[in-house]
Enzyme design. Structure first.
Site, PDB file in Angstrom:
ATOM      1  N   CYS A 150      30.690  29.521  38.523  1.00 31.97           N
ATOM      2  CA  CYS A 150      31.935  29.973  37.908  1.00 31.97           C
ATOM      3  C   CYS A 150      33.065  29.061  38.359  1.00 31.97           C
ATOM      4  O   CYS A 150      33.158  28.732  39.547  1.00 31.97           O
ATOM      5  CB  CYS A 150      32.215  31.416  38.326  1.00 31.97           C
ATOM      6  SG  CYS A 150      33.727  32.110  37.636  1.00 31.97           S
ATOM      7  N   HIS A 160      28.855  36.484  30.860  1.00 30.88           N
ATOM      8  CA  HIS A 160      29.638  36.081  32.031  1.00 30.88           C
ATOM      9  C   HIS A 160      31.130  36.064  31.696  1.00 30.88           C
ATOM     10  O   HIS A 160      31.950  36.627  32.427  1.00 30.88           O
ATOM     11  CB  HIS A 160      29.154  34.694  32.486  1.00 30.88           C
ATOM     12  CG  HIS A 160      29.909  34.121  33.635  1.00 30.88           C
ATOM     13  ND1 HIS A 160      29.353  33.960  34.879  1.00 30.88           N
ATOM     14  CD2 HIS A 160      31.179  33.649  33.740  1.00 30.88           C
ATOM     15  CE1 HIS A 160      30.243  33.416  35.694  1.00 30.88           C
ATOM     16  NE2 HIS A 160      31.362  33.218  35.018  1.00 30.88           N
ATOM     17  N   GLU A 161      31.471  35.426  30.576  1.00 31.48           N
ATOM     18  CA  GLU A 161      32.892  35.319  30.204  1.00 31.48           C
ATOM     19  C   GLU A 161      33.468  36.670  29.784  1.00 31.48           C
ATOM     20  O   GLU A 161      34.633  36.973  30.080  1.00 31.48           O
ATOM     21  CB  GLU A 161      33.083  34.271  29.105  1.00 31.48           C
ATOM     22  CG  GLU A 161      32.638  32.863  29.472  1.00 31.48           C
ATOM     23  CD  GLU A 161      33.206  32.327  30.780  1.00 31.48           C
ATOM     24  OE1 GLU A 161      34.321  32.720  31.175  1.00 31.48           O
ATOM     25  OE2 GLU A 161      32.524  31.509  31.432  1.00 31.48           O
ATOM     26  N   HIS A 212      34.703  38.563  32.717  1.00 29.27           N
ATOM     27  CA  HIS A 212      36.042  38.162  33.180  1.00 29.27           C
ATOM     28  C   HIS A 212      37.143  38.964  32.489  1.00 29.27           C
ATOM     29  O   HIS A 212      38.164  39.276  33.101  1.00 29.27           O
ATOM     30  CB  HIS A 212      36.288  36.671  32.918  1.00 29.27           C
ATOM     31  CG  HIS A 212      35.701  35.762  33.944  1.00 29.27           C
ATOM     32  ND1 HIS A 212      36.102  35.749  35.265  1.00 29.27           N
ATOM     33  CD2 HIS A 212      34.748  34.806  33.842  1.00 29.27           C
ATOM     34  CE1 HIS A 212      35.419  34.838  35.929  1.00 29.27           C
ATOM     35  NE2 HIS A 212      34.585  34.245  35.085  1.00 29.27           N
TER      36      HIS A 212
END
Length: 169
Positions: free
Chosen positions: A91, A133-134, A137
């Site tokens: 990351c 993953h994004e 966020h």
């Protein structure tokens, strides 16, 4: 176009939940362009607006080898997840650290593109992992949140040390 500063842990701004984009306009398109510039400069494959202290639901991704397959996800929604997989993830907000994270093997999402047009996308492999993953966020979640407290602490200490060394250079 500009390269933006990427926030690093333990910065609490990474934990903010992003707000939906109300209108895709020239300002949002400029943010998207700056995010791609930043992602490429940092040699990443994905970047969420939260990571550059912009708390709107915007993601840019390019998992291609030649850096010519830009994917923009504005206000993404997860529609379906299927299967199980995992890779050692890294990351940009947790520099030089990697860890195995459990993810769905396939995903189906709905989002707006850089022009504000809605679309659906089915993805698998690295793209599916990157999307998950994004999207984490955007709700203030980091890949280290999937790890044991001990592993989280070790990674935080390594990143803080790395940032101290970089600030002296």
């Amino acid at each position: 176009m500009a390269v933006l500063q990427v926030l690093h842990i333990p910065d609490e701004r990474l934990r903010k939940v992003a707000e939906p984009v109300k209108e895709v306009n020239a300002e949002i398109q400029r943010i998207v362009d700056d995010m791609f510039d930043t992602m490429y400069a940092e040699e990443g494959i994905g970047l969420a607006a939260t990571q550059v202290d912009i708390h709107q639901r915007i993601i840019v991704i390019d998992v291609s080898e030649n850096r010519e397959e830009q994917l923009v996800l504005i206000n993404p929604e997860m529609l379906e997840k299927d299967g199980e997989t995992g890779i050692e993830e890294g990351c940009l907000s947790i520099p030089e650290q990697r860890a195995l994270v459990p993810r769905a093997e396939k995903v189906k999402i709905r989002a707006l593109d850089r022009d504000g047009k809605p679309f659906e996308l089915e993805a698998d492999g690295l793209l599916a992992i990157c999307i998950q993953h994004e999207m984490d966020h955007l709700v203030g979640k980091l890949f280290i949140d999937y790890l044991s407290p001990l592993k989280q602490q070790r990674i935080r200490q390594k990143v803080e040390k790395l940032d101290r060394l970089r600030s002296r250079a």
